[in-house]
Design a protein around this motif. Sequence first.
Motif: not given
Length: 429
Positions: A99, A244, A299
Amino acid sequence: MKMTIFALVAAGALLASTACTAPTTGGSTPSASASSEPTSSEPEYAATLQKQIPELLKANAIPGMVVLIESPKLGNWSGTFGTADLGKQVPMSLDDYFRIGSNTKTMTSTVILQLVQEGKLKLEDPISKYRPDVPNGANITIAQLSEMRSGLYSYTFDPGFNATLDKDPQKAWTPDELLSIAFSHPATAAPGQEYDYCNTNIVLLGTVIEKLTGESVAEAFQKRIFEPLGLKHTSLPANTDSTIPNPHAQGYQFGTNVETIDSYAVPAPQLPAALDGILKPLNQTNANPSWTWTAGGAISTPGDLAVYVKALVHGGLLNAATQKLRLESIQPIVPGQKNGVGYGLGIAEFAPGILGHDGQIPGYSTFMTYNINTGDILIVGTNLAASPVHGENAAVVVAKSIIGTMYGPGDPSGGDPGSSSASTPATSG
């Protein structure tokens, strides 16, 4: 100032020349808890870094990190250090997703500048033209939002907002919710009067992008930045998406959001326990980052960031005139400070000719720079938001050590040795 997100922490005399357009490994990539000896193909600075970085991580309780460097003069090198999962020996990887926090801001301002090129808005336009609900919006320009000189309150300082982040980490925030919090507070300064790092500014710019393009910011980023640059591992997730991609490290933060409103530093009585591993950081890997949106929700990977920061600074996303305008917009964040840290239209200058940004979000910190004088790039990513020692962005802590080792005393822009002056102003949002 609150440092739970996107701390732009810079050291003007530290950001020297480094370069990379894609991840290249000079030889060793130390993992888990130790680093191996460099091979003969590695640059001279690698051996020292392989000894210093593990010590630095230990001194700041940083679980793991990756570094990617390419320098035409000093040589290319990349390495991984520490662990991706506290309590286990899980190596970090140069393919890891992070991130990237406030590095997202540069993308938002890039699209705004593209829209200026297309004649769809002007930097001098008041934000009230697009958002009539902004307090004093008739006197706040698009440029002032991008340059962090609007005087608006940053919603990220609001105690109730931070309490909600802690109680409901999966909440999917909307831009209007965030702006409503910001607008409930008085301004911090008159428009254009002073630099004040503020996430409200960039959320507002996100709403302008959607109004003018008729598509989501994620779609605009994809079409206007990611696809043209071939960034296959970079995205701005939907506000309901807290995942993620793999591979990724677990991301950590010392303290809750409420506890870190004023500083990420661990209180002195608790610091020894944090450094000894007795006091554990919170795992923030899957906390929903929707509250950061266009101010910090993207990201990416080290390799993609290396490609992106070169285009951001050197050019490739804007025409020559607009790119020149962007670089010339940079002003000192401390008025009158020569060769200090500067900030412009979604871009920071850490030292003369050394430009880019950094990012900090609960769980991760990243740092990217490109040297316009030498073509060098440095990318650093860690799986800790900030050092518990002084509360500074963890990636910046590492970057300082790397640059100090590589270049020593002298001009970080690649000029005459001994001509630089150090400064470490910290700003946050």
